[in-house]
Structure formats: structure tokens, C-alpha cells
Design an enzyme around this catalytic site. Structure first.
Site, mmCIF file in Angstrom:
data_model
loop_
_atom_site.group_PDB
_atom_site.id
_atom_site.type_symbol
_atom_site.label_atom_id
_atom_site.label_comp_id
_atom_site.label_asym_id
_atom_site.label_seq_id
_atom_site.Cartn_x
_atom_site.Cartn_y
_atom_site.Cartn_z
ATOM 1 N N ASP A 144 7.794 -3.584 13.653
ATOM 2 C CA ASP A 144 8.014 -4.296 14.917
ATOM 3 C C ASP A 144 9.344 -5.032 14.769
ATOM 4 O OD1 ASP A 144 8.119 -6.000 17.057
ATOM 5 O OD2 ASP A 144 6.131 -6.894 16.755
ATOM 6 N N LYS B 184 14.689 -9.123 24.168
ATOM 7 C CA LYS B 184 15.289 -10.102 23.263
ATOM 8 C C LYS B 184 16.731 -9.725 22.904
ATOM 9 C CE LYS B 184 10.813 -11.609 22.233
ATOM 10 N NZ LYS B 184 9.529 -11.176 21.719
ATOM 11 N N TRP C 102 2.664 -12.291 15.551
ATOM 12 C CA TRP C 102 2.929 -10.959 16.106
ATOM 13 C C TRP C 102 2.287 -9.862 15.269
ATOM 14 C CZ3 TRP C 102 3.420 -11.014 20.876
ATOM 15 C CH2 TRP C 102 4.206 -11.966 21.534
HETATM 16 C C1 LIG Z 1 8.289 -10.905 21.819
HETATM 17 C C2 LIG Z 1 7.664 -10.149 20.731
HETATM 18 C C3 LIG Z 1 6.613 -9.240 20.960
HETATM 19 C C4 LIG Z 1 5.986 -9.048 22.326
HETATM 20 O O1 LIG Z 1 6.799 -8.340 23.149
HETATM 21 P P1 LIG Z 1 6.310 -7.854 24.594
HETATM 22 O O2 LIG Z 1 7.430 -6.959 24.999
HETATM 23 O O3 LIG Z 1 6.168 -9.079 25.423
HETATM 24 O O4 LIG Z 1 5.030 -7.127 24.449
HETATM 25 C C5 LIG Z 1 6.123 -8.535 19.892
HETATM 26 N N1 LIG Z 1 6.628 -8.693 18.661
HETATM 27 C C6 LIG Z 1 7.627 -9.561 18.399
HETATM 28 C C7 LIG Z 1 8.142 -9.703 17.005
HETATM 29 C C8 LIG Z 1 8.168 -10.324 19.417
HETATM 30 O O5 LIG Z 1 9.163 -11.180 19.163
#
Ligand SMILES: *Cc1c(COP(=O)(O)O)cnc(C)c1O
Length: 363
Positions: free
Chosen positions: A173, A197, A104
Site C-alpha cells: 500500500d 495524496k 491502514w
Molecule cells: C489514505 C490512505 C488509504 C485510504 O485511501 P482511500 O483512497 O480513501 O481508500 C489507504 N492507505 C493509506 C496508506 C492511506 O494513506
């Protein structure tokens, strides 16, 4: 096979609280006695106006977010932030530092490169991203515009137990562990999280941004939807926002407050993860956790059996037993149990029991 709801260990979109789903079923038909369902309300009407304001208010209360920060509900998921952040803050002669802890952060780098230079203050590639770096493993460059890191590495099951120490603006993030424990908001310039999530359904990205950082660093002339200051002025409603997603996020926030807030949910999450790590430890000749012990995530438990064949058998038999979503990310293989805020403690216990039995019959 399933006629009823089963334990869903999906990494995202993921399990939502039962109470939220039950309330949503009613509100899809008729919300707040308005005679109209939530899916059909105008985003400019009073009902939705109230919902989005309450949602922002509850978010501020839960995470203890001061007025120095904007709280935004943007579109494009977490992935759009990989481009929107560098586009807004980098430019000629500017660079960012990255703490590379996995796919990521690497995906964020790929888009950031279009807008400026990258300095790897830490690169976990050589250790296959099996841990979170100590301070001594990190070397910041001189004057990065910001430092990018990922607080929970969904794929590898590694999680920062502290906020990285730096005097530079910090961008995080937080997609897979936001609101799973109290957050040091004030140590960050900008936090973002895809909502599918820990917060609700897909279709939205929560952004918490420091007003002074935006004022000082955001470049002018950005398209409306990619302009943090503009979106803040419009209170996330330049155009039609994902109204249903925001409504569910609002219900999840109310559920979190009713659980006792982030301190309480953290204890709950630690206990759920411990049950699974104990099961791995008990049969450590059979199961291996991916992350180094000091770096293990409370949200995503990544592990494997002695070989890929047994991993597959595990997934198949687990599904028959009522556990879904246990396949590891395609980049890593193996198994992964994602146990975000809304995942029930009984589900962790039931999987731990299944793991013990599976090890007994397959060793
Ligand atoms: C799932 C995830 C993403 C991607 O998320 P999207 O909403 O599908 O763009 C980015 N960073 C992390 C840490 C993730 O777990």
C-alpha cells in the site's frame, strides 16, 4: 477568511501543483483545441484515449516500470484494494503475512480476513506504531500467498526506508508516498495507491501488478471490475473510468517529469521535511515528533506540543496565519503536516518559522 490560496497541509485530498490547476482551468473549457472540455469528452473518443495512454506511458517512464507489469487505473480508492487483493488471491487453505505498522494495515487485515487467514509477521501495536521494524523484528510464516505492508504510515508519520526483505510475493500500500522517490518495482508483486495524496484528485487507485503473479495466483470467476486480468485486458476501461481524475493524474505525471523525475523530487521532498524536523529539534523541549528518528516519514510530519490545549491553539493560530490542514489524525491527536510532492518548499519554511515563534510565545 482566505481570499487567496493558502498553504494546505491536508493529508489527502491534498495540494496539487499550481501549473496543473491552471492548465486544468483551461482544459475544462476546451481541451487540445477539440472544442469540448475534458469533463465532457467521451471516454471512448480519441482525446481521452490519448490522455489515458499518455498517462500510463508517463507513469511507466517516471517509475521505470517494465513490460512485466500492468499499470491500471481502478476505482474504489485504496480501500477497495484491501478487499480486492485478498478476494483475488486468497481462498481456502491460503493465508497472507502482514507487517502491521498502523491503522491502514489494520484496515487491510479486516477485509482480508473474509478471504483467508492472517499471520502477523510483525505487529507494531505494542510500540504504538512509532517505528518501522528491523529485519530482526520480522518473522514470516511458511508459504504465505503474499506479504502485505504499507510503505508510508500516513497517520503516524513513519516510512519504510527500504523494501522489506522476503522471498514471498510482496504487496504494498503505497498510497501516501508513491512517486515521492524512486521505487523498486521489481521487488513487488503488486503496488497500489489511492490517487488523492501524491498523484491527483480522489476517485481512482493506481495499481502496478506483476503479470506473472496475476497469471499464477489470481482465481477465476471474479466480477469484471474486481478482476485484475480482465481490467488489464480492457486497459482500465471495462466501464466509464473517472476521466477527469485520470486527466489530472496525467498532468501531475508531466509535471513530475518536468521537475526532473523521481530522483529530483526525492531531494526536494527530503529538504522540505528536514526544515520541519529541524524546527522540532530546535525546540525539542516544546515539540515532540511522533515517529522514532530512524523511521520518520518525508511525507507526513506528525508531532505535538506539550499538551492538547496547545495543539488546538496551534491549529487555530496557524489557520489565521494561512496554514490549513494541520490537525493530527483523530486516532493519534496532535499535529500533522502533510507535505507531498506538490507541496511547495516555501510552505515548509513558512511553517517552520511559525513553529519557532509559537514555541517562544507559548512555552
Ligand atoms: C489514505 C490512505 C488509504 C485510504 O485511501 P482511500 O483512497 O480513501 O481508500 C489507504 N492507505 C493509506 C496508506 C492511506 O494513506
Amino acid at each position: 477568511m482566505p481570499k487567496k490560496r493558502i498553504y494546505n497541509f491536508s493529508a489527502g485530498p491534498a495540494t496539487l501543483p499550481d501549473e496543473v490547476i491552471e492548465q486544468a482551468q483551461k482544459d475544462i473549457w476546451n481541451i487540445r483545441d477539440s472544442g469540448i472540455g475534458i469533463l465532457e469528452h467521451s471516454h471512448r473518443g480519441k482525446v481521452f484515449e490519448d490522455i489515458i495512454r499518455e498517462t500510463e506511458h508517463d507513469c511507466r517512464q517516471l517509475a521505470n516500470i517494465s513490460d512485466d507489469y500492468e499499470v491500471l487505473f481502478l476505482q474504489g480508492g485504496a480501500t477497495l484494494q484491501f478487499a480486492m487483493i485478498p478476494q483475488a488471491f486468497l481462498g481456502a487453505g491460503k493465508h497472507l503475512d502482514v507487517l502491521n505498522t498502523g491503522i491502514w494495515t489494520e484496515n487491510a487485515i479486516k477485509d482480508a480476513k473474509r478471504f483467508g487467514d492472517i499471520h502477523y509477521a510483525y505487529d507494531g501495536k505494542d510500540s504504538q506504531f512509532d517505528h518501522i521494524p528491523q529485519d530482526s523484528e520480522i518473522n514470516y510464516s511458511k508459504d504465505p500467498t503474499y506479504v502485505h505492508y504499507c510503505s508510508n504510515n500516513t497517520i503516524y508519520g513513519t516510512e519504510w526506508k527500504r523494501v522489506p526483505k522476503t522471498e514471498h510475493p510482496l504487496v504494498c500500500d503505497m498510497s501516501s508516498n508513491i512517486l515521492s522517490k524512486p521505487i523498486d518495482i521489481d521487488k513487488h508483486a503488486l503496488i497500489f495507491a489511492g490517487t488523492q495524496k501524491n498523484l491527483g484528485p480522489a476517485g481512482c487507485c493506481l495499481v502496478i501488478a506483476n503479470k506473472e503473479f496475476l497469471a499464477k495466483n489470481q482465481r477465476e470467476g471474479l466480477p469484471f471490475l474486481l478482476d485484475y486480468k480482465h481490467m488489464a485486458a480492457k486497459r482500465s476501461m471495462h466501464n466509464t473510468p473517472p476521466t477527469f481524475t485520470i486527466y489530472i493524474i496525467g498532468r501531475v505525471f508531466k509535471w513530475l517529469l518536468a521537475q526532473g523525475g523521481l530522483e529530483a523530487i526525492e531531494q526536494h521532498n527530503i529538504a522540505k521535511a528536514k526544515v520541519l524536523f529541524d524546527a522540532i529539534e530546535k525546540d525539542k523541549d516544546f515539540y515532540t515528533a511522533f515517529g522514532r528518528e530512524d523511521s520518520r516519514s518525508v511525507m507526513n510530519v506528525a508531532f505535538r506540543t506539550p499538551n492538547a490545549e496547545l495543539d488546538k491553539k496551534f491549529i487555530d493560530e496557524a489557520f489565521q496565519a494561512g496554514f490549513s490542514g494541520l490537525k493530527g489524525h483523530r486516532a493519534l491527536g496532535g499535529l500533522r503536516a502533510s507535505i507531498y510532492n506538490a507541496f511547495p518548499a516555501e510552505g515548509s519554511k513558512a511553517l517552520a518559522k511559525f513553529m519557532t515563534e509559537f514555541a517562544q510565545t507559548n512555552r
